[in-house]
Design a protein around this motif. Structure first.
Motif, short mmCIF file in Angstrom:
data_model
loop_
_atom_site.label_atom_id
_atom_site.label_comp_id
_atom_site.label_asym_id
_atom_site.label_seq_id
_atom_site.Cartn_x
_atom_site.Cartn_y
_atom_site.Cartn_z
N LEU A 176 1.16 -4.42 7.36
CA LEU A 176 1.07 -4.50 8.82
C LEU A 176 -0.34 -4.17 9.30
CD1 LEU A 176 4.45 -2.77 9.75
CD2 LEU A 176 3.91 -5.20 10.01
N LEU A 177 -0.94 -3.13 8.73
CA LEU A 177 -2.29 -2.72 9.13
C LEU A 177 -3.31 -3.80 8.79
CD1 LEU A 177 -4.33 -0.55 10.10
CD2 LEU A 177 -4.41 0.27 7.73
N ALA A 178 -3.25 -4.30 7.56
CA ALA A 178 -4.24 -5.28 7.12
C ALA A 178 -4.12 -6.59 7.89
CB ALA A 178 -4.09 -5.53 5.62
N LEU B 48 4.30 -9.14 14.06
CA LEU B 48 3.03 -8.97 13.34
C LEU B 48 2.10 -10.15 13.60
CD1 LEU B 48 1.14 -7.71 11.23
CD2 LEU B 48 2.50 -8.85 9.46
N VAL C 87 -4.73 -5.88 11.97
CA VAL C 87 -5.97 -5.30 12.49
C VAL C 87 -7.21 -5.83 11.77
CG1 VAL C 87 -7.22 -3.14 12.90
CG2 VAL C 87 -4.73 -3.20 13.17
N SER D 65 -1.53 -9.86 15.55
CA SER D 65 -2.72 -10.38 14.89
C SER D 65 -3.39 -11.44 15.77
CB SER D 65 -2.35 -10.98 13.53
OG SER D 65 -3.47 -11.55 12.90
N GLY E 178 -9.29 -6.39 3.81
CA GLY E 178 -7.90 -6.58 4.24
C GLY E 178 -6.99 -7.01 3.11
N ALA F 248 3.60 -0.71 5.48
CA ALA F 248 2.60 -0.13 6.38
C ALA F 248 1.23 -0.76 6.17
CB ALA F 248 2.54 1.38 6.17
N VAL F 249 0.83 -0.89 4.91
CA VAL F 249 -0.49 -1.46 4.61
C VAL F 249 -0.52 -2.94 4.99
CG1 VAL F 249 -2.09 -2.04 2.75
CG2 VAL F 249 -1.04 0.22 2.83
#
Length: 408
Positions: free
Chosen positions: A104-106, A51, A109, A55, A90, A101-102
């Motif tokens: 990792l996304l925040a 992660l 990305v 990033s 974020g 999941a959130v």
């Protein structure tokens, strides 16, 4: 003193407030990111390292684009607003929807843009004071960096209490609200046209081979300095991930102890930041950074032998001296790196930070795979020493004393 129109509002106070709340965004979340990812959400050390790597890669491309735009947009404050919005979204998502999941996304990305608010704020600060009070530009950058550190002194113990008393995800609410306040400050500033700093078009440069262009922009001593700072910053990232985990596992500490550790370290940095700022008039930036890179390596080496949280806290005096220089003098050093391009030079802060995070993630994935966080800290000590030696190797002739600042 510059003849530029005088702003009707107190810009220094607003920039100080912005830097304080920018500090809150980091101070409320950074000490707990690895704990949230690994201990709370159950990510493996390999997944967390991946992660951080993703990033960093996203942030690397983003920072180069932002550095290019910063010197060309009619208003640099637009980039600060965009970063503040991304940070609010974020960290707000992590608070509202606490899941792997959130997270990792925040973090992978959205937050690479949010984290750039720090450097973009400094880019605006530098050009603002270059225009309105150039003689004090370096001092104001250093002073505002100290305000950033004040947040690190006050917030981590409070965030640690909130995390221990309620939920560790509440620290992301604190950060999201702080990002919103930073954006609001710049919106207020945009109502005063005197706070706009128009960009001068870059001076035309005769075409040259790629290698010559790089050497002209980044001569070898500066290049070795940037590389050395990147390696030292890698050690700082690795220690920043490993130390909280060491506290809550090997040393039997709590989330409150993590906050206390971060707050004491930052509190000790404050007077030393002022001291290093004073010594900049007598010592070269390179000599200060090299000395403190080695001192930080010594601190980490000693930290590998601690047996309690109390032992670690006693070492924070050494940490405070070293980190104060490595987190303040580096800003003016990097902003002077590329002559005549403050925005592009400031983007080096992001490049160094992102590269360090990427390298630190790889090192954490390798050294922390077995759950031995003392090994992680020992690795960080070796990396910090290496970075100082890299900078020393390229700057042996630059260590005698300060040189006139390069034009911004």
């Amino acid at each position: 003193m510059s003849s530029a129109p005088r702003p009707r509002m107190r810009v220094t106070a607003l920039l100080g407030a912005n830097m304080f709340f920018s500090g809150v965004t980091f101070a409320s979340t950074a000490p707990y990111a690895s704990i949230v990812g690994v201990e709370t959400l159950g990510l493996s050390t390999a997944a967390f390292a991946t992660l951080l790597s993703v990033s960093s890669i996203v942030g690397a491309f983003l920072s180069l684009g932002l550095g290019y735009l910063s010197d060309r947009l009619p208003d640099r404050r637009i980039l600060v607003l965009a970063a503040a919005l991304a940070g609010m979204i974020g960290h707000g998502l992590i608070y509202l929807f606490p899941s792997q999941a959130v997270f990792l996304l925040a973090m992978g990305v959205v937050m690479p843009l949010g984290l750039s608010m720090f450097s973009q704020s400094f880019a605006y600060t530098r050009v603002f004071y270059n225009r309105h009070n150039p003689a004090r530009a370096d001092f104001m950058v250093s002073a505002l960096r100290t305000v950033f550190t004040v947040a690190w002194t006050v917030v981590p113990p409070l965030a640690g209490y909130v995390a221990a008393r309620y939920s560790v995800f509440n620290v992301y609410l604190i950060s999201a609200l702080s990002y919103a306040l930073c954006g609001a400050i710049f919106i207020v500033m945009m109502t005063d046209r005197a706070t706009l700093v128009p960009n001068a078009p870059p001076a035309p440069v005769a075409p040259a081979p790629a290698g010559a262009a790089i050497r002209r922009r980044l001569p070898f001593p500066i290049l070795s300095g940037v590389v050395g700072l990147t390696v030292i910053a890698t050690a700082m990232r690795l220690a920043g991930v490993g130390m909280p985990l060491l506290i809550v596992t090997d040393l039997g500490g709590s989330l409150t102890d993590v906050g206390l550790y971060a707050g004491i370290a930052a509190g000790l940095e404050l007077p030393f930041m002022l001291g290093w700022g004073y010594l900049l008039a007598r010592l070269s930036k390179e000599s200060i950074l090299i000395f403190n890179g080695l001192l930080f390596a010594l601190y980490l080496f000693l930290a590998t032998g601690v047996r309690s949280v109390g032992d670690l806290l006693w070492l924070q005096g050494i940490n405070g001296i070293a980190t104060a220089a490595l987190m303040s003098v580096n800003i003016s050093y990097l902003q002077d790196a590329i002559k005549g391009r403050v925005g592009l030079s400031t983007s080096l802060m992001d490049v160094v930070s992102i590269s360090a995070t990427l390298l630190g993630a790889a090192a954490f994935g390798l050294l922390g795979a077995g759950g031995d966080y003392r090994l992680v800290i020992a690795g960080a000590a070796a990396i910090a020493g290496l970075g100082a030696l890299v900078m020393l190797a390229g700057n042996l002739t630059r260590l005698r004393g300060p040189r006139p600042a390069r034009p911004a």
